[in-house]
Design a protein around this motif. Structure first.
Motif, PDB file in Angstrom:
ATOM      1  N   SER A  12       0.911  -1.176  -0.056  1.00  9.85           N
ATOM      2  CA  SER A  12      -0.167  -0.193  -0.017  1.00  9.85           C
ATOM      3  C   SER A  12       0.928   1.197   0.163  1.00  9.85           C
ATOM      4  O   SER A  12       1.881   1.139   0.448  1.00  9.85           O
ATOM      5  CB  SER A  12      -0.763   0.062   1.379  1.00  9.85           C
ATOM      6  OG  SER A  12      -1.585   1.324   1.383  1.00  9.85           O
ATOM      7  N   ARG A  14      -0.784   4.132   0.795  1.00  8.17           N
ATOM      8  CA  ARG A  14      -1.942   5.012   1.528  1.00  8.17           C
ATOM      9  C   ARG A  14      -1.144   5.454   2.972  1.00  8.17           C
ATOM     10  O   ARG A  14      -0.496   4.681   3.514  1.00  8.17           O
ATOM     11  CB  ARG A  14      -3.135   4.295   1.850  1.00  8.17           C
ATOM     12  CG  ARG A  14      -4.118   4.998   2.299  1.00  8.17           C
ATOM     13  CD  ARG A  14      -5.369   4.144   2.585  1.00  8.17           C
ATOM     14  NE  ARG A  14      -5.222   3.379   3.631  1.00  8.17           N
ATOM     15  CZ  ARG A  14      -5.249   3.866   5.112  1.00  8.17           C
ATOM     16  NH1 ARG A  14      -5.783   5.031   5.212  1.00  8.17           N
ATOM     17  NH2 ARG A  14      -5.334   3.020   5.905  1.00  8.17           N
ATOM     18  N   SER A  17      -1.494   3.784   6.341  1.00 10.98           N
ATOM     19  CA  SER A  17      -1.769   2.378   5.770  1.00 10.98           C
ATOM     20  C   SER A  17      -1.500   1.379   6.889  1.00 10.98           C
ATOM     21  O   SER A  17      -0.425   1.374   7.489  1.00 10.98           O
ATOM     22  CB  SER A  17      -0.873   1.970   4.625  1.00 10.98           C
ATOM     23  OG  SER A  17      -0.791   0.509   4.570  1.00 10.98           O
ATOM     24  N   ASN A  19      -1.146  -1.812   6.321  1.00 10.52           N
ATOM     25  CA  ASN A  19      -0.227  -2.756   5.901  1.00 10.52           C
ATOM     26  C   ASN A  19       1.331  -2.149   6.171  1.00 10.52           C
ATOM     27  O   ASN A  19       2.100  -3.054   6.063  1.00 10.52           O
ATOM     28  CB  ASN A  19      -0.649  -3.233   4.524  1.00 10.52           C
ATOM     29  CG  ASN A  19      -1.800  -4.311   4.503  1.00 10.52           C
ATOM     30  OD1 ASN A  19      -1.778  -5.291   4.848  1.00 10.52           O
ATOM     31  ND2 ASN A  19      -3.135  -3.570   4.388  1.00 10.52           N
ATOM     32  N   GLU A  83      -6.336  -6.001   0.879  1.00  8.88           N
ATOM     33  CA  GLU A  83      -7.339  -6.590   0.396  1.00  8.88           C
ATOM     34  C   GLU A  83      -8.232  -5.564  -0.281  1.00  8.88           C
ATOM     35  O   GLU A  83      -8.795  -4.698   0.298  1.00  8.88           O
ATOM     36  CB  GLU A  83      -8.168  -7.466   1.286  1.00  8.88           C
ATOM     37  CG  GLU A  83      -9.190  -8.506   0.681  1.00  8.88           C
ATOM     38  CD  GLU A  83      -9.776  -9.435   1.392  1.00  8.88           C
ATOM     39  OE1 GLU A  83      -8.934 -10.253   2.015  1.00  8.88           O
ATOM     40  OE2 GLU A  83     -11.055  -9.561   1.738  1.00  8.88           O
ATOM     41  N   ASN A  85     -11.348  -5.735  -3.113  1.00  4.74           N
ATOM     42  CA  ASN A  85     -12.222  -6.598  -3.780  1.00  4.74           C
ATOM     43  C   ASN A  85     -11.986  -7.982  -3.774  1.00  4.74           C
ATOM     44  O   ASN A  85     -11.908  -8.900  -4.809  1.00  4.74           O
ATOM     45  CB  ASN A  85     -12.819  -6.194  -5.308  1.00  4.74           C
ATOM     46  CG  ASN A  85     -13.009  -4.919  -5.103  1.00  4.74           C
ATOM     47  OD1 ASN A  85     -14.043  -4.430  -4.311  1.00  4.74           O
ATOM     48  ND2 ASN A  85     -12.537  -3.784  -6.044  1.00  4.74           N
ATOM     49  N   SER A 124      -6.821  -5.634   7.440  1.00  3.15           N
ATOM     50  CA  SER A 124      -7.717  -5.008   6.903  1.00  3.15           C
ATOM     51  C   SER A 124      -8.790  -4.557   7.918  1.00  3.15           C
ATOM     52  O   SER A 124      -9.003  -5.155   8.900  1.00  3.15           O
ATOM     53  CB  SER A 124      -8.458  -6.100   5.832  1.00  3.15           C
ATOM     54  OG  SER A 124      -9.834  -5.968   5.823  1.00  3.15           O
TER      55      SER A 124
HETATM   56  C1  LIG Z   1     -11.195  -0.697  -4.211  1.00  2.63           C
HETATM   57  C2  LIG Z   1     -11.168  -1.299  -2.717  1.00  2.63           C
HETATM   58  C3  LIG Z   1     -11.643  -2.542  -2.374  1.00  2.63           C
HETATM   59  C4  LIG Z   1     -11.711  -2.879  -1.144  1.00  2.63           C
HETATM   60  N1  LIG Z   1     -12.064  -4.259  -0.831  1.00  2.63           N
HETATM   61  C5  LIG Z   1     -12.078  -4.995   0.122  1.00  2.63           C
HETATM   62  C6  LIG Z   1     -12.338  -5.973   0.490  1.00  2.63           C
HETATM   63  O1  LIG Z   1     -12.740  -7.083  -0.593  1.00  2.63           O
HETATM   64  N2  LIG Z   1     -12.142  -6.677   1.721  1.00  2.63           N
HETATM   65  C7  LIG Z   1     -11.515  -5.993   2.725  1.00  2.63           C
HETATM   66  O2  LIG Z   1     -11.407  -6.418   3.794  1.00  2.63           O
HETATM   67  N3  LIG Z   1     -11.318  -4.677   2.604  1.00  2.63           N
HETATM   68  C8  LIG Z   1     -11.533  -3.935   1.275  1.00  2.63           C
HETATM   69  N4  LIG Z   1     -11.056  -2.856   1.162  1.00  2.63           N
HETATM   70  C9  LIG Z   1     -10.702  -2.009   2.306  1.00  2.63           C
HETATM   71  C10 LIG Z   1      -9.060  -1.998   2.497  1.00  2.63           C
HETATM   72  O3  LIG Z   1      -8.909  -3.304   3.277  1.00  2.63           O
HETATM   73  C11 LIG Z   1      -8.772  -0.902   3.225  1.00  2.63           C
HETATM   74  O4  LIG Z   1      -8.922   0.448   2.411  1.00  2.63           O
HETATM   75  C12 LIG Z   1      -7.441  -0.972   3.954  1.00  2.63           C
HETATM   76  O5  LIG Z   1      -7.211   0.120   4.803  1.00  2.63           O
HETATM   77  C13 LIG Z   1      -6.324  -0.971   2.797  1.00  2.63           C
HETATM   78  O6  LIG Z   1      -5.094  -1.244   3.196  1.00  2.63           O
HETATM   79  P1  LIG Z   1      -4.286   0.068   3.899  1.00  2.63           P
HETATM   80  O7  LIG Z   1      -4.563   0.419   5.165  1.00  2.63           O
HETATM   81  O8  LIG Z   1      -2.901  -0.875   3.861  1.00  2.63           O
HETATM   82  O9  LIG Z   1      -4.109   0.930   2.776  1.00  2.63           O
HETATM   83  C14 LIG Z   1     -10.972  -2.106  -0.177  1.00  2.63           C
HETATM   84  C15 LIG Z   1     -10.686  -0.934  -0.175  1.00  2.63           C
HETATM   85  C16 LIG Z   1     -10.640  -0.453  -1.549  1.00  2.63           C
HETATM   86  C17 LIG Z   1     -10.183   0.938  -1.992  1.00  2.63           C
END
Ligand SMILES: Cc1cc2nc3c(=O)[nH]c(=O)nc-3n(C[C@H](O)[C@H](O)[C@H](O)COP(=O)(O)O)c2cc1C
Length: 193
Positions: A12, A14, A17, A19, A83, A85, A124
């Motif tokens: 990530s 972000r 984040s 992660n 994760e 989608n 997540s």
């Molecule tokens: C396009 C998109 C799809 C996502 N789909 C899922 C998912 O299927 N399952 C889930 O648990 N989180 C999902 N999320 C939420 C992410 O897990 C969450 O944004 C997370 O904070 C991303 O990781 P990061 O914090 O390391 O950036 C989704 C987020 C986005 C932007």
């Protein structure tokens, strides 16, 4: 004797984040397990979306070559995989796709994914902790790239509240599992030396 070199990659970019936090914590556990850790950000390796015409006409971009060579200097790799989608992020998939087409002269295809060992983690905000991301990433690495991926992995559900103000995991079982993953990764990496 120094420990094996382990590359830690958060999937990530972000700010804030979960992660990136998980990757940082994994890095600390790997150091405690006596690994020599390199933690990177894929922000330092910006890559275009994989395009086979671009790859054929211009060759892989320098960042893809550098990333592949960096991986090649480490015995183990830990990936913290968000994760999206029910799968992995385009950031991780794109990086792996580019790395997979970088070949030095005379090098076998996907050679960089062999002779090293991978471990996976995910955080997540959802209840499954990114489990489906890890299933997808395991398929990409183990089936697609013929890499050795250890069975132990770490999933962090409810990630928004899973870390304390010191960025430690609040759940003792999750903290113990991360330690186990780090130790197993180092154990396997030592065997490959
Ligand atoms: C396009 C998109 C799809 C996502 N789909 C899922 C998912 O299927 N399952 C889930 O648990 N989180 C999902 N999320 C939420 C992410 O897990 C969450 O944004 C997370 O904070 C991303 O990781 P990061 O914090 O390391 O950036 C989704 C987020 C986005 C932007």
């Amino acid at each position: 004797m120094s420990g094996p070199k382990i590359l830690v990659i958060p999937g990530s970019l972000r700010s804030g984040s979960h992660n990136v936090r998980l990757a940082a914590l994994a890095g600390k556990e790997l150091v405690l397990a006596e690994a020599e850790v390199t933690r990177i950000s894929l922000a330092d390796y910006p890559l275009p979306i994989f395009d086979a015409d671009l790859a054929r006409e211009q060759g892989p971009p320098p960042h893809a070559v550098n990333l592949k060579r960096l991986m090649g200097t480490h015995r183990g790799v830990f990936i913290a995989s968000p994760e999206y989608n029910a799968s992995i992020t385009p950031l991780i998939k794109n990086a792996i796709d580019w790395i997979s087409v970088v070949r030095e002269a005379g090098e076998a295809q996907l050679a960089v994914f062999q002779d090293r060992v991978f471990a996976l983690g995910a955080a997540s905000p959802g209840r499954s902790g990114g489990m489906q991301s890890l299933i997808a990433l395991r398929q990409v690495l183990a089936v697609g790239c013929r890499a050795l991926v250890i069975p132990e992995q770490i999933t962090i559900p409810n990630a928004a509240t899973a870390f304390d103000e010191m960025d430690q995991l609040t759940d003792a079982k999750a903290a113990a599992q991360l330690k186990t993953v780090a130790r197993r990764l180092v154990d396997y990496a030592r065997l490959l030396r």
